[in-house]
Design a protein around this motif. Structure first.
Motif, PDB file in Angstrom:
ATOM      1  N   ASP A  73       0.837  -1.193   0.000  1.00 52.85           N
ATOM      2  CA  ASP A  73       0.000   0.000   0.000  1.00 52.85           C
ATOM      3  C   ASP A  73       0.875   1.248   0.000  1.00 52.85           C
ATOM      4  N   VAL A  74       0.562   2.180  -0.879  1.00 49.93           N
ATOM      5  CA  VAL A  74       1.330   3.420  -0.984  1.00 49.93           C
ATOM      6  C   VAL A  74       0.732   4.440  -0.022  1.00 49.93           C
ATOM      7  N   GLU A  75       1.476   4.781   1.023  1.00 51.16           N
ATOM      8  CA  GLU A  75       1.007   5.726   2.019  1.00 51.16           C
ATOM      9  C   GLU A  75       1.424   7.140   1.644  1.00 51.16           C
ATOM     10  N   THR A  76       0.874   8.100   2.354  1.00 52.04           N
ATOM     11  CA  THR A  76       1.172   9.505   2.096  1.00 52.04           C
ATOM     12  C   THR A  76       2.676   9.768   2.145  1.00 52.04           C
ATOM     13  N   GLY A  77       3.176  10.409   1.100  1.00 51.60           N
ATOM     14  CA  GLY A  77       4.590  10.743   1.045  1.00 51.60           C
ATOM     15  C   GLY A  77       5.438   9.737   0.306  1.00 51.60           C
ATOM     16  N   MET A  78       4.908   8.528   0.086  1.00 53.12           N
ATOM     17  CA  MET A  78       5.652   7.501  -0.640  1.00 53.12           C
ATOM     18  C   MET A  78       5.549   7.725  -2.149  1.00 53.12           C
ATOM     19  N   VAL A  79       6.488   7.114  -2.877  1.00 53.00           N
ATOM     20  CA  VAL A  79       6.445   7.116  -4.337  1.00 53.00           C
ATOM     21  C   VAL A  79       5.893   5.771  -4.793  1.00 53.00           C
ATOM     22  N   ASP A  80       4.859   5.798  -5.621  1.00 46.81           N
ATOM     23  CA  ASP A  80       4.284   4.568  -6.164  1.00 46.81           C
ATOM     24  C   ASP A  80       5.197   4.075  -7.286  1.00 46.81           C
ATOM     25  N   ALA A  81       5.977   3.032  -6.986  1.00 49.37           N
ATOM     26  CA  ALA A  81       6.949   2.518  -7.949  1.00 49.37           C
ATOM     27  C   ALA A  81       6.510   1.213  -8.587  1.00 49.37           C
ATOM     28  N   ALA A  82       5.228   0.870  -8.452  1.00 56.18           N
ATOM     29  CA  ALA A  82       4.733  -0.414  -8.945  1.00 56.18           C
ATOM     30  C   ALA A  82       4.953  -0.589 -10.442  1.00 56.18           C
ATOM     31  N   GLU A  83       4.855   0.503 -11.187  1.00 60.89           N
ATOM     32  CA  GLU A  83       4.983   0.422 -12.646  1.00 60.89           C
ATOM     33  C   GLU A  83       6.330   0.940 -13.149  1.00 60.89           C
ATOM     34  N   LEU A  84       7.236   1.261 -12.233  1.00 62.76           N
ATOM     35  CA  LEU A  84       8.528   1.822 -12.634  1.00 62.76           C
ATOM     36  C   LEU A  84       9.575   0.733 -12.811  1.00 62.76           C
ATOM     37  N   HIS A  85      10.318   0.801 -13.903  1.00 60.34           N
ATOM     38  CA  HIS A  85      11.485  -0.061 -14.077  1.00 60.34           C
ATOM     39  C   HIS A  85      12.586   0.476 -13.165  1.00 60.34           C
ATOM     40  N   PRO A  86      13.450  -0.399 -12.642  1.00 63.68           N
ATOM     41  CA  PRO A  86      14.524   0.082 -11.761  1.00 63.68           C
ATOM     42  C   PRO A  86      15.385   1.184 -12.366  1.00 63.68           C
ATOM     43  N   ASP A  87      15.523   1.212 -13.676  1.00 62.73           N
ATOM     44  CA  ASP A  87      16.295   2.277 -14.322  1.00 62.73           C
ATOM     45  C   ASP A  87      15.676   3.651 -14.090  1.00 62.73           C
ATOM     46  N   MET A  88      14.390   3.674 -13.700  1.00 62.19           N
ATOM     47  CA  MET A  88      13.686   4.937 -13.482  1.00 62.19           C
ATOM     48  C   MET A  88      13.662   5.341 -12.011  1.00 62.19           C
ATOM     49  N   TYR A  89      14.267   4.529 -11.151  1.00 62.79           N
ATOM     50  CA  TYR A  89      14.237   4.824  -9.716  1.00 62.79           C
ATOM     51  C   TYR A  89      15.129   6.007  -9.337  1.00 62.79           C
ATOM     52  N   LEU A  90      16.329   6.032  -9.936  1.00 61.02           N
ATOM     53  CA  LEU A  90      17.335   6.999  -9.493  1.00 61.02           C
ATOM     54  C   LEU A  90      16.842   8.449  -9.489  1.00 61.02           C
ATOM     55  N   PRO A  91      16.167   8.932 -10.544  1.00 63.77           N
ATOM     56  CA  PRO A  91      15.693  10.315 -10.507  1.00 63.77           C
ATOM     57  C   PRO A  91      14.661  10.584  -9.409  1.00 63.77           C
ATOM     58  N   GLN A  92      14.040   9.525  -8.899  1.00 68.93           N
ATOM     59  CA  GLN A  92      13.037   9.671  -7.844  1.00 68.93           C
ATOM     60  C   GLN A  92      13.666   9.741  -6.452  1.00 68.93           C
ATOM     61  N   MET A  93      14.931   9.353  -6.349  1.00 71.36           N
ATOM     62  CA  MET A  93      15.573   9.189  -5.040  1.00 71.36           C
ATOM     63  C   MET A  93      16.111  10.524  -4.539  1.00 71.36           C
ATOM     64  N   ILE A  94      15.314  11.188  -3.726  1.00 72.08           N
ATOM     65  CA  ILE A  94      15.634  12.522  -3.209  1.00 72.08           C
ATOM     66  C   ILE A  94      15.906  12.444  -1.710  1.00 72.08           C
ATOM     67  N   GLY A  95      16.925  13.161  -1.254  1.00 71.35           N
ATOM     68  CA  GLY A  95      17.221  13.226   0.176  1.00 71.35           C
ATOM     69  C   GLY A  95      18.249  12.218   0.612  1.00 71.35           C
ATOM     70  N   THR A 114      19.345  -7.576 -13.194  1.00 72.34           N
ATOM     71  CA  THR A 114      18.835  -6.209 -13.253  1.00 72.34           C
ATOM     72  C   THR A 114      18.821  -5.583 -11.864  1.00 72.34           C
ATOM     73  N   ALA A 115      18.411  -6.361 -10.851  1.00 72.64           N
ATOM     74  CA  ALA A 115      18.372  -5.856  -9.478  1.00 72.64           C
ATOM     75  C   ALA A 115      19.766  -5.499  -8.978  1.00 72.64           C
ATOM     76  N   LEU A 116      20.746  -6.343  -9.252  1.00 71.74           N
ATOM     77  CA  LEU A 116      22.111  -6.081  -8.788  1.00 71.74           C
ATOM     78  C   LEU A 116      22.744  -4.911  -9.542  1.00 71.74           C
ATOM     79  N   LYS A 117      22.426  -4.777 -10.823  1.00 70.89           N
ATOM     80  CA  LYS A 117      22.905  -3.616 -11.577  1.00 70.89           C
ATOM     81  C   LYS A 117      22.366  -2.331 -10.959  1.00 70.89           C
ATOM     82  N   PHE A 118      21.081  -2.344 -10.598  1.00 71.49           N
ATOM     83  CA  PHE A 118      20.488  -1.178  -9.945  1.00 71.49           C
ATOM     84  C   PHE A 118      21.192  -0.869  -8.623  1.00 71.49           C
ATOM     85  N   LEU A 119      21.462  -1.898  -7.815  1.00 73.91           N
ATOM     86  CA  LEU A 119      22.121  -1.689  -6.524  1.00 73.91           C
ATOM     87  C   LEU A 119      23.511  -1.100  -6.693  1.00 73.91           C
TER      88      LEU A 119
END
Length: 206
Positions: A73-95, A114-119
């Motif tokens: 469940d996506v709570e207030t303040g979270m980013v809904d990443a259900a449809e995002l490919h890991p390559d699209m995570y980095l621009p979302q990672m703020i703070g 793919t998961a390890l490449k992202f890490l």
């Protein structure tokens, strides 16, 4: 620059700065928290408290962070990443406080490579920014080889355990790995309350 100025500019200690884990007892066990710039694997069953640990790390007041939720469940303040490919995570990672909940879902959807490449990419970014990434992995989902590869990539590895003894539930936290440092040789008992995880400030030796 005179001699006095040069002396002042030299750090007093080479110890890395720490970022609070959000759990007082765990901060004490880690001598202040997670080293800044590290990526942290927290793993256990869905009932062991791994999601609560991730949430408490994210919610520490006074510092911005990002919680990427891809399997709950996506709570207030979270980013809904259900449809995002890991390559699209980095621009979302703020703070400075980044959470991926969960890496298990990335592995199931896109594969371990793919998961390890992202890490690896995320780890370099965290080091540049002196930020921390906490990612959740669920036990009994991945092969032993996959778990080994994930653990080797992480800077810190924390396991949340739950054991039932007759009528009592015993919950403990183990720090299995800290890159470039010795891991504590103790289990940290904790309980789950309405406010989240409360860990003991006195650890028992194992």
């Amino acid at each position: 620059m005179d001699t006095d100025s040069r002396i002042v500019d030299i750090p007093i200690t080479g110890r890395p700065k720490k970022r609070s884990t959000g759990i007082v007892g765990l901060n004490l066990l880690l001598d202040g928290g997670f080293p800044e710039g590290s990526i942290v694997m927290v793993y256990g069953t869905p009932l062991a408290g791994v999601d609560l640990a991730a949430m408490q790390f994210w919610k520490v007041e006074g510092e911005e962070g990002t919680y990427l939720m891809n399997d709950g469940d996506v709570e207030t303040g979270m980013v809904d990443a259900a449809e995002l490919h890991p390559d699209m995570y980095l621009p979302q990672m703020i703070g400075g406080r980044i959470v991926i909940d969960s890496l298990s879902t990335i592995i199931i959807r896109y594969g371990i490579d793919t998961a390890l490449k992202f890490l690896r990419v995320a780890r370099e970014e965290m080091r540049k920014r002196s930020a921390n990434l906490v990612f959740v992995v669920y036990t009994n989902v991945h092969t032993p080889v996959e778990m080994t590869r994930i653990m080797r990539t992480a800077d810190l590895v924390l396991e949340f355990k739950t054991e039932v003894h007759q009528s009592e539930i015993e919950r403990t936290l183990a720090v299995h790995k800290i890159r470039d440092a010795a891991a504590p040789q103790r289990l940290l008992p904790f309980i789950i309350t309405e406010h989240g995880i409360e860990a003991s400030t006195t650890s028992r030796v194992v």
